[in-house]
Design a protein around this motif. Structure first.
Motif, short mmCIF file in Angstrom:
data_model
loop_
_atom_site.label_atom_id
_atom_site.label_comp_id
_atom_site.label_asym_id
_atom_site.label_seq_id
_atom_site.Cartn_x
_atom_site.Cartn_y
_atom_site.Cartn_z
N ARG A 106 20.04 35.93 25.39
CA ARG A 106 19.81 34.59 24.82
C ARG A 106 18.38 34.17 25.06
N CYS A 107 17.82 33.47 24.10
CA CYS A 107 16.45 32.97 24.24
C CYS A 107 16.32 32.17 25.53
N VAL B 67 20.18 36.20 20.85
CA VAL B 67 19.11 37.00 20.27
C VAL B 67 19.55 38.44 19.99
N CYS C 80 15.78 28.20 24.33
CA CYS C 80 16.79 27.39 23.63
C CYS C 80 18.21 27.93 23.76
N TYR D 177 10.76 38.69 26.43
CA TYR D 177 12.13 39.08 26.75
C TYR D 177 12.17 40.18 27.80
N ARG E 131 16.12 33.28 13.40
CA ARG E 131 15.20 33.51 14.51
C ARG E 131 14.69 32.15 14.98
N CYS E 132 14.83 31.88 16.28
CA CYS E 132 14.33 30.61 16.79
C CYS E 132 12.81 30.64 16.81
N TRP F 31 12.99 45.63 25.46
CA TRP F 31 14.19 44.81 25.33
C TRP F 31 15.31 45.77 24.95
N HIS G 116 10.78 30.20 19.27
CA HIS G 116 10.19 30.46 20.57
C HIS G 116 9.80 31.92 20.75
N ASP G 117 8.74 32.15 21.50
CA ASP G 117 8.22 33.51 21.70
C ASP G 117 8.01 33.85 23.18
N ARG H 286 7.69 38.70 21.81
CA ARG H 286 8.86 38.75 22.69
C ARG H 286 9.03 40.13 23.34
#
Length: 361
Positions: free
Chosen positions: A317-318, A325, A321, A341, A334-335, A293, A337-338, A199
């Motif tokens: 936000r991711c 974050v 989804c 960011y 942690r969701c 980030w 998804h990668d 990310r």
């Protein structure tokens, strides 16, 4: 000047152990605290408890670490390692050797019990709410710059800062040898297109745009990184094209860690993600443009803006989804998804900062 409340120096300290495993960036963040300890206890021998990479990188480049001990595999301290010493052997050789043991390795849930096994007369470090505490300790709060966190810990042992940047020595002969080997006569731009967390990675096409522009301006570009960065490097090389290939030097996956400081020090500016090589570039005195980030700037951003520029992506936000974050650290969900960011940072922004650093050096 001390960071935090601090404490008195301990008496009779001749042997100091510093616990700091993890990656290259983690080690760089610990170096100002280690320098402070060495200055506060000039007659003491400082032993770094870390990974083999620490010795490979630091020998001959710092006067603050006098010995190295490889960490055994132990949950939360070192998760894996071929040919690592056993925990029993580590304990047998080191128990009772140290007067002061310093924990610079996370929140202490695993590292504090590990440190206490050494049986040092005095201990200092951090502690989360559920961690066993040391003799002198400070609460671990995630959002704090890692350099300042380390300096707050060693202040508990009476050590004051001597620098806020990590400092490693690279000779002028080493710098010139790199430039000669690469055939660089003018400006050299180093790039690292990677980060441990996907990310935090700026996409290869953006690095390629910057590389192409600098080559067209007459610069040479050198790519650095380990085998995990190979796919990104291949994409950059392909996008830059064969007409610029003579000025693009791809060292990804082939450069020994021991030689990385000299390559970074030979560069006039380094472009990278929030990653170990970018932090190492700071330590060897190279100017940097970092793509971050925004939350990581709090923990890992460079201290000054005369030599180091920070471009931030304000993703909260991711993108996949929508989960928040900004809630990070050991307690945060942690969701799965990668996505990047940081891709909202543009190549044009990076090029502007590179040009300004080169103009004002």
């Amino acid at each position: 000047m001390r960071i935090g409340d601090g404490g008195r120096r301990f008496g009779g300290v001749r042997q100091i152990a510093v616990l700091r495993g993890g990656g290259l960036g983690d080690l760089m963040f610990a170096m100002p605290a280690i320098d402070a300890l060495a200055a506060a206890y000039p007659d003491a021998r400082v032993t770094l408890l870390g990974t083999p990479a620490a010795a490979e990188l630091l020998v001959g480049r710092t006067g603050s670490v006098h010995a190295f001990e490889e960490l055994p595999v132990s949950p939360g301290v070192r998760d894996s390692g071929m040919d690592a010493p056993s925990l029993e052997d580590f304990d047998h050789r080191l128990r009772g050797r140290f007067d002061l043991a310093v924990q610079l390795h996370g929140g202490g849930r695993n590292s504090n019990p590990f440190l206490l096994r050494l049986g040092a007369r005095h201990t200092v470090g951090t502690a989360t709410e559920d961690a066993e505490v040391l003799e002198r300790w400070v609460r671990y709060v995630y959002y704090q710059h890692e350099v300042l966190r380390g300096l707050e810990v060693v202040a508990l042992a009476g050590a004051e800062p001597v620098t806020l940047d990590p400092r490693l020595t690279v000779s002028e002969d080493e710098r010139q040898a790199v430039r000669s080997r690469l055939g660089v006569a003018g400006t050299l731009v180093a790039m690292h297109p990677g980060a441990t967390d996907p990310r935090r990675r700026w996409s290869p096409d953006r690095f390629a745009t910057v590389a192409s522009a600098r080559i067209d301006a007459g610069d040479d570009v050198v790519l650095v990184g380990d085998h995990s960065d190979r796919a990104a490097a291949d994409a950059i090389v392909a996008a830059v094209g064969t007409d610029r290939a003579s000025r693009l030097h791809d060292l990804v996956g082939t450069l020994p860690l021991r030689e990385l400081p000299a390559v970074l020090a030979a560069a006039d500016v380094m472009v990278g993600d929030d990653s170990g090589p970018r932090h190492l570039a700071v330590a060897v005195g190279t100017r940097t443009v970092g793509v971050f980030w925004f939350g990581n700037v709090i923990n890992a951003g460079p201290m000054d803006r005369g030599r180091h520029r920070v471009l931030m992506a304000f993703v909260t936000r991711c993108p996949v989804c929508g989960v928040d974050v900004t809630q990070v650290g050991w307690t945060a969900d942690r969701c799965e998804h990668d996505p990047s960011y940081v891709d909202e940072v543009t190549p044009e922004q990076v090029l502007t900062e590179v040009e300004d650093l080169l103009r004002t050096r």
